[in-house]
Scaffold this motif. Structure first.
Motif, PDB file in Angstrom:
ATOM      1  N   ARG A  15      65.781 -80.455  57.722  1.00 29.72           N
ATOM      2  CA  ARG A  15      67.025 -79.146  58.393  1.00 29.72           C
ATOM      3  C   ARG A  15      66.569 -77.912  57.467  1.00 29.72           C
ATOM      4  O   ARG A  15      66.525 -77.986  56.316  1.00 29.72           O
ATOM      5  CB  ARG A  15      68.495 -79.335  58.283  1.00 29.72           C
ATOM      6  N   MET A  16      65.925 -77.033  58.307  1.00 32.69           N
ATOM      7  CA  MET A  16      65.628 -75.816  57.733  1.00 32.69           C
ATOM      8  C   MET A  16      66.759 -74.920  57.630  1.00 32.69           C
ATOM      9  O   MET A  16      67.258 -74.353  58.898  1.00 32.69           O
ATOM     10  CB  MET A  16      64.558 -75.007  58.153  1.00 32.69           C
ATOM     11  N   LEU A  17      67.787 -74.907  56.693  1.00 28.53           N
ATOM     12  CA  LEU A  17      68.957 -74.063  56.784  1.00 28.53           C
ATOM     13  C   LEU A  17      69.085 -72.682  56.600  1.00 28.53           C
ATOM     14  O   LEU A  17      69.926 -72.079  56.841  1.00 28.53           O
ATOM     15  CB  LEU A  17      70.041 -74.699  55.450  1.00 28.53           C
ATOM     16  N   GLY A  18      67.749 -72.003  55.878  1.00 31.66           N
ATOM     17  CA  GLY A  18      67.815 -70.640  55.849  1.00 31.66           C
ATOM     18  C   GLY A  18      68.618 -70.208  54.606  1.00 31.66           C
ATOM     19  O   GLY A  18      68.751 -71.126  53.497  1.00 31.66           O
ATOM     20  N   ARG A  19      69.145 -69.206  54.505  1.00 26.10           N
ATOM     21  CA  ARG A  19      70.229 -68.699  53.155  1.00 26.10           C
ATOM     22  C   ARG A  19      71.553 -69.220  53.428  1.00 26.10           C
ATOM     23  O   ARG A  19      72.168 -68.832  54.570  1.00 26.10           O
ATOM     24  CB  ARG A  19      70.189 -67.343  52.954  1.00 26.10           C
ATOM     25  N   VAL A  20      71.887 -70.046  52.464  1.00 22.07           N
ATOM     26  CA  VAL A  20      73.299 -70.778  52.635  1.00 22.07           C
ATOM     27  C   VAL A  20      73.926 -70.657  51.199  1.00 22.07           C
ATOM     28  O   VAL A  20      73.265 -70.502  50.265  1.00 22.07           O
ATOM     29  CB  VAL A  20      73.237 -72.226  52.934  1.00 22.07           C
ATOM     30  N   TYR A  22      75.627 -71.568  47.896  1.00 15.73           N
ATOM     31  CA  TYR A  22      75.544 -72.483  47.152  1.00 15.73           C
ATOM     32  C   TYR A  22      76.650 -73.454  46.694  1.00 15.73           C
ATOM     33  O   TYR A  22      76.406 -74.577  46.927  1.00 15.73           O
ATOM     34  CB  TYR A  22      75.084 -72.220  45.500  1.00 15.73           C
ATOM     35  N   THR A  25      77.051 -75.447  49.555  1.00 11.82           N
ATOM     36  CA  THR A  25      75.931 -76.606  50.083  1.00 11.82           C
ATOM     37  C   THR A  25      76.277 -77.735  48.946  1.00 11.82           C
ATOM     38  O   THR A  25      75.943 -78.906  49.436  1.00 11.82           O
ATOM     39  CB  THR A  25      74.488 -76.011  49.712  1.00 11.82           C
ATOM     40  N   TRP A  45      67.234 -81.017  53.266  1.00  7.56           N
ATOM     41  CA  TRP A  45      67.634 -79.795  53.316  1.00  7.56           C
ATOM     42  C   TRP A  45      66.720 -78.904  52.667  1.00  7.56           C
ATOM     43  O   TRP A  45      66.470 -78.984  51.507  1.00  7.56           O
ATOM     44  CB  TRP A  45      68.956 -79.542  52.986  1.00  7.56           C
ATOM     45  N   CYS A  47      66.373 -74.666  52.000  1.00  5.48           N
ATOM     46  CA  CYS A  47      67.126 -73.424  52.013  1.00  5.48           C
ATOM     47  C   CYS A  47      66.884 -72.451  50.802  1.00  5.48           C
ATOM     48  O   CYS A  47      66.112 -72.785  49.979  1.00  5.48           O
ATOM     49  CB  CYS A  47      68.650 -73.860  51.743  1.00  5.48           C
ATOM     50  N   GLU A  48      67.498 -71.445  50.893  1.00  8.90           N
ATOM     51  CA  GLU A  48      67.431 -70.463  49.460  1.00  8.90           C
ATOM     52  C   GLU A  48      68.893 -69.942  49.347  1.00  8.90           C
ATOM     53  O   GLU A  48      69.875 -70.207  50.334  1.00  8.90           O
ATOM     54  CB  GLU A  48      66.746 -69.462  49.762  1.00  8.90           C
ATOM     55  N   HIS A  49      69.018 -69.527  48.338  1.00  6.38           N
ATOM     56  CA  HIS A  49      70.516 -68.988  47.877  1.00  6.38           C
ATOM     57  C   HIS A  49      70.488 -67.713  47.662  1.00  6.38           C
ATOM     58  O   HIS A  49      69.659 -66.985  47.042  1.00  6.38           O
ATOM     59  CB  HIS A  49      71.126 -69.999  46.763  1.00  6.38           C
TER      60      HIS A  49
END
Length: 233
Positions: A15-20, A22, A25, A45, A47-49
């Motif tokens: 899953r590419m969650l994008g910015r989520v 922290y 998550t 997963w 992502c970035e935060h």
């Protein structure tokens, strides 16, 4: 290699969650791990935060120098303090190691190998350093294929090196969460507010710093592909 169960490992659910967020998550990872059944699919997963400092389970408060307005989140992973922020690819494998058929030491090796291969995709040579989890690059020539040679001086084990990827994991009932963070094109200033991963004076770099211009999406895709390949049983 450890014994595997009779269950067939389902395909890794990427899953590419994008910015989520922290904290949200982190809580989701813990909940999924707590509720796992023998046939629960493994997940990856990516992502970035938003800017956040995360502290390991045995993290020492004195490694937090001047966090300022960046929040600090206490976690249950291994390791000391690190920084997450925009422009960093964070990968969280949620794996059943017993089903995969390998132990924690090999899992860490495979995580690091995936990062090394991702860097090679961009023409960069990454290095492991004994006793210091994560991946490092030569500051004077990150494209050199020459191996690091020891012994490394105790007074300055990171001489000439910059850390480009951090690793911190948690294994509960043979199942993994937390993971690895690769620096792509970040604001690196917050790393100066802490002793990164517990090492005073350790220089932190990203792909942009060493001359690689790429996008978060490209780096995330490359790391995701390598993780899928190297985490397979």
């Amino acid at each position: 290699m450890s014994d595997t169960s009779n269950a067939t490992a389902p395909a890794l659910d990427v899953r590419m969650l994008g910015r989520v967020d922290y904290a949200a998550t982190f809580e989701a990872m813990r909940q999924i791990t707590l509720e796992r059944a023998p046939d629960t699919p493994d997940r990856l997963w990516i992502c970035e935060h938003a800017p956040v400092f995360t502290q390991g389970l045995a993290g020492k408060p004195d490694h937090l120098l001047t966090p300022g307005d960046i929040p600090v989140v206490q976690t249950d992973r291994g390791g000391q303090v690190t920084f997450h922020g925009p422009g960093q690819v964070v990968a969280y494998p949620l794996l059943d190691l017993r089903r995969a058929g390998y132990y924690v030491k090999e899992y860490v090796y495979r995580l690091e190998e995936a990062v090394l291969r991702t860097l090679a995709h961009f023409g960069v040579t990454g290095h492991r350093l004994p006793g210091a989890p994560g991946i490092y690059v030569r500051l004077d020539d990150p494209f050199s294929h020459a191996a690091l040679t020891g012994p490394f001086p105790a007074s300055d084990p990171f001489r000439g090196l910059g850390k480009i990827a951090a690793l911190g994991i948690k294994v509960s009932r043979h199942c993994t969460y937390h993971g690895v963070a690769l620096n792509v094109a970040m604001d690196l200033e917050p790393f100066s507010r802490v002793n990164p991963c517990g090492y005073a004076g350790l220089k932190t770099v990203d792909l942009s710093t060493i001359g690689i211009q790429t996008t978060w999406d490209e780096a995330a895709g490359a790391l995701g592909q390598k993780l899928v390949a190297y985490l397979a049983p």
